[in-house]
Design a protein around this motif. Structure first.
Motif, short mmCIF file in Angstrom:
data_model
loop_
_atom_site.label_atom_id
_atom_site.label_comp_id
_atom_site.label_asym_id
_atom_site.label_seq_id
_atom_site.Cartn_x
_atom_site.Cartn_y
_atom_site.Cartn_z
N LEU A 257 1.62 -47.75 49.63
CA LEU A 257 2.25 -48.84 48.89
C LEU A 257 1.73 -48.91 47.46
O LEU A 257 2.50 -49.07 46.51
N ILE A 258 0.42 -48.81 47.32
CA ILE A 258 -0.20 -48.89 45.99
C ILE A 258 0.31 -47.77 45.09
O ILE A 258 0.62 -48.00 43.91
N GLU A 259 0.41 -46.58 45.65
CA GLU A 259 0.88 -45.44 44.85
C GLU A 259 2.36 -45.55 44.53
O GLU A 259 2.80 -45.21 43.42
N GLU A 260 3.15 -46.02 45.50
CA GLU A 260 4.59 -46.17 45.26
C GLU A 260 4.89 -47.20 44.17
O GLU A 260 5.77 -47.01 43.34
N LYS A 261 4.14 -48.30 44.20
CA LYS A 261 4.38 -49.39 43.24
C LYS A 261 3.61 -49.18 41.93
O LYS A 261 3.77 -49.98 41.00
N LYS A 262 2.78 -48.11 41.89
CA LYS A 262 2.00 -47.80 40.69
C LYS A 262 1.14 -49.00 40.26
O LYS A 262 1.14 -49.42 39.10
N ILE A 263 0.41 -49.55 41.24
CA ILE A 263 -0.48 -50.67 40.97
C ILE A 263 -1.90 -50.27 41.37
O ILE A 263 -2.10 -49.24 42.02
N GLN A 264 -2.87 -51.06 40.96
CA GLN A 264 -4.26 -50.78 41.33
C GLN A 264 -4.80 -51.77 42.35
O GLN A 264 -5.76 -51.47 43.05
N LEU A 265 -4.17 -52.94 42.41
CA LEU A 265 -4.68 -54.01 43.27
C LEU A 265 -3.57 -54.53 44.17
O LEU A 265 -2.49 -54.88 43.70
N LEU A 266 -3.86 -54.57 45.47
CA LEU A 266 -2.92 -55.12 46.45
C LEU A 266 -3.50 -56.42 46.96
O LEU A 266 -4.64 -56.47 47.41
N VAL A 267 -2.70 -57.48 46.88
CA VAL A 267 -3.17 -58.80 47.29
C VAL A 267 -2.74 -59.06 48.73
O VAL A 267 -1.58 -58.85 49.10
N ILE A 268 -3.68 -59.54 49.54
CA ILE A 268 -3.40 -59.88 50.93
C ILE A 268 -3.31 -61.39 51.04
O ILE A 268 -4.24 -62.12 50.65
N THR A 269 -2.21 -61.88 51.55
CA THR A 269 -1.98 -63.33 51.67
C THR A 269 -1.61 -63.66 53.12
O THR A 269 -1.35 -62.76 53.93
#
Length: 320
Positions: free
Chosen positions: A287-299
């Motif tokens: 998911l992180i690589e697909e969205k090109k983000i560094q931080l994934l937030v868990i809620t």
């Protein structure tokens, strides 16, 4: 000498052997799978020489994919290890010629135990073939060896047939990724299949600001939080946005920029989140690589912040 051409010819010969074998799979294969599925004990694999090496790999594959199995060397079997074979077991014996002396020596004893025997050989009329309840043929027209003697195409086919048996058994048992993970807790494979988001996510000291925060507050929180990001939450602690150090740098280039500006002017609204702590860490990395983000937030289901997972945490733990 053109070694590239020789290598290509070798692979083509072995590939053609596999393709022909795929076309010749018959009902005997189905019966072999059903025999192993009906086994209340273990699948015991045996063979000598190159067949023994292939058999040991087969046993390891079976054992790691839901079919209890181990390799029994015929010589050791003749010196006491026959006691490892139980009445509820099935034996899979491998010999290309079907006449391996050491293997042939234990076949009468296996039949004396009245244990089902599956033979893998080219010759149904061989010693192994005659003792076997079922024979899976190793049908090879030509070894890839230029002398047509060294086991090459035959060992490749034998290994592939073992893999085919293992895959059929996995399908029949509905063997899942979680089952595979339970058998592979260590190493890179274990990390990929066993480590979950909840094992790696940060739950303490998460930098969070309110919607009324200013840019200067965000810069301070980003520096102190050491995540390169600050989360923005509403009065009910629900995530509404996040601001990365990249967002701040872009803000600095904005016309009429002020450190007193409301941070929401530059924030990323509705950032990527998940609410499943049981998600595999390897899937989170995707998911992180697909969205090109560094931080994934868990809620949680109400978007209240439970933790964060940074790409660096995944890399440090060897998740790939």
């Amino acid at each position: 000498m053109n070694y590239k051409t020789i290598a290509q010819e070798t692979l083509n010969i072995e590939a053609q052997t596999l393709l022909k074998a795929a076309q010749n799979i018959d009902d005997v294969f189905d019966k072999a799978v059903e025999m192993i599925l009906g086994c209340k004990g273990k699948l015991i694999v045996s063979g000598v020489g190159k067949s023994g090496l292939i058999g040991a790999k087969m046993a390891a594959t079976f054992a790691s994919t839901g079919t209890p199995s181990f390799f029994l060397h015929p010589t050791e079997a003749l010196h006491g290890d026959l006691g490892m074979i139980g009445a509820d077991d099935v034996v899979l014996a491998i010999s290309y010629s079907g006449e391996s002396e050491e293997l042939s020596s234990i076949l009468p004893h296996i039949k004396r135990f009245d244990v089902p025997l599956i033979g893998m050989t080219r010759n149904e009329n061989s010693t192994l073939g005659s003792y076997s309840d079922l024979v899976i043929k190793i049908d090879v027209e030509k070894e890839a060896c230029p002398l047509n003697t060294a086991p090459t195409s035959s060992t490749t086919l034998t290994l592939a047939l073992g893999d085919a048996l293992a895959v059929c058994l996995m399908k029949a048992r509905n063997f899942q990724t979680t089952d595979f993970a339970s058998f592979h807790p260590g190493g890179a494979l274990g990390k990929k299949l066993f480590v979950k988001v909840k094992n790696l996510m940060q739950t303490q000291n998460i930098p969070v600001l309110g919607e009324d925060a200013q840019v200067k507050d965000a810069i301070l929180s980003i520096s102190q939080g050491r995540l390169g990001t600050v989360l923005i939450a509403d009065k009910e602690d629900r995530l509404v946005a996040l601001v990365s150090d990249g967002d701040v740098r872009r803000a600095l280039l904005s016309e009429n920029f002020s450190l007193e500006d409301n941070i929401m002017q530059y924030a990323t609204l509705n950032p990527m989140t998940i609410d499943d702590e049981e998600l595999l860490a390897s899937d989170a990395l995707v998911l992180i690589e697909e969205k090109k983000i560094q931080l994934l937030v868990i809620t949680d289901k109400d978007k209240k912040i439970k933790g964060v997972l940074h790409i660096h945490s995944l890399i440090e733990k060897g998740i790939s």
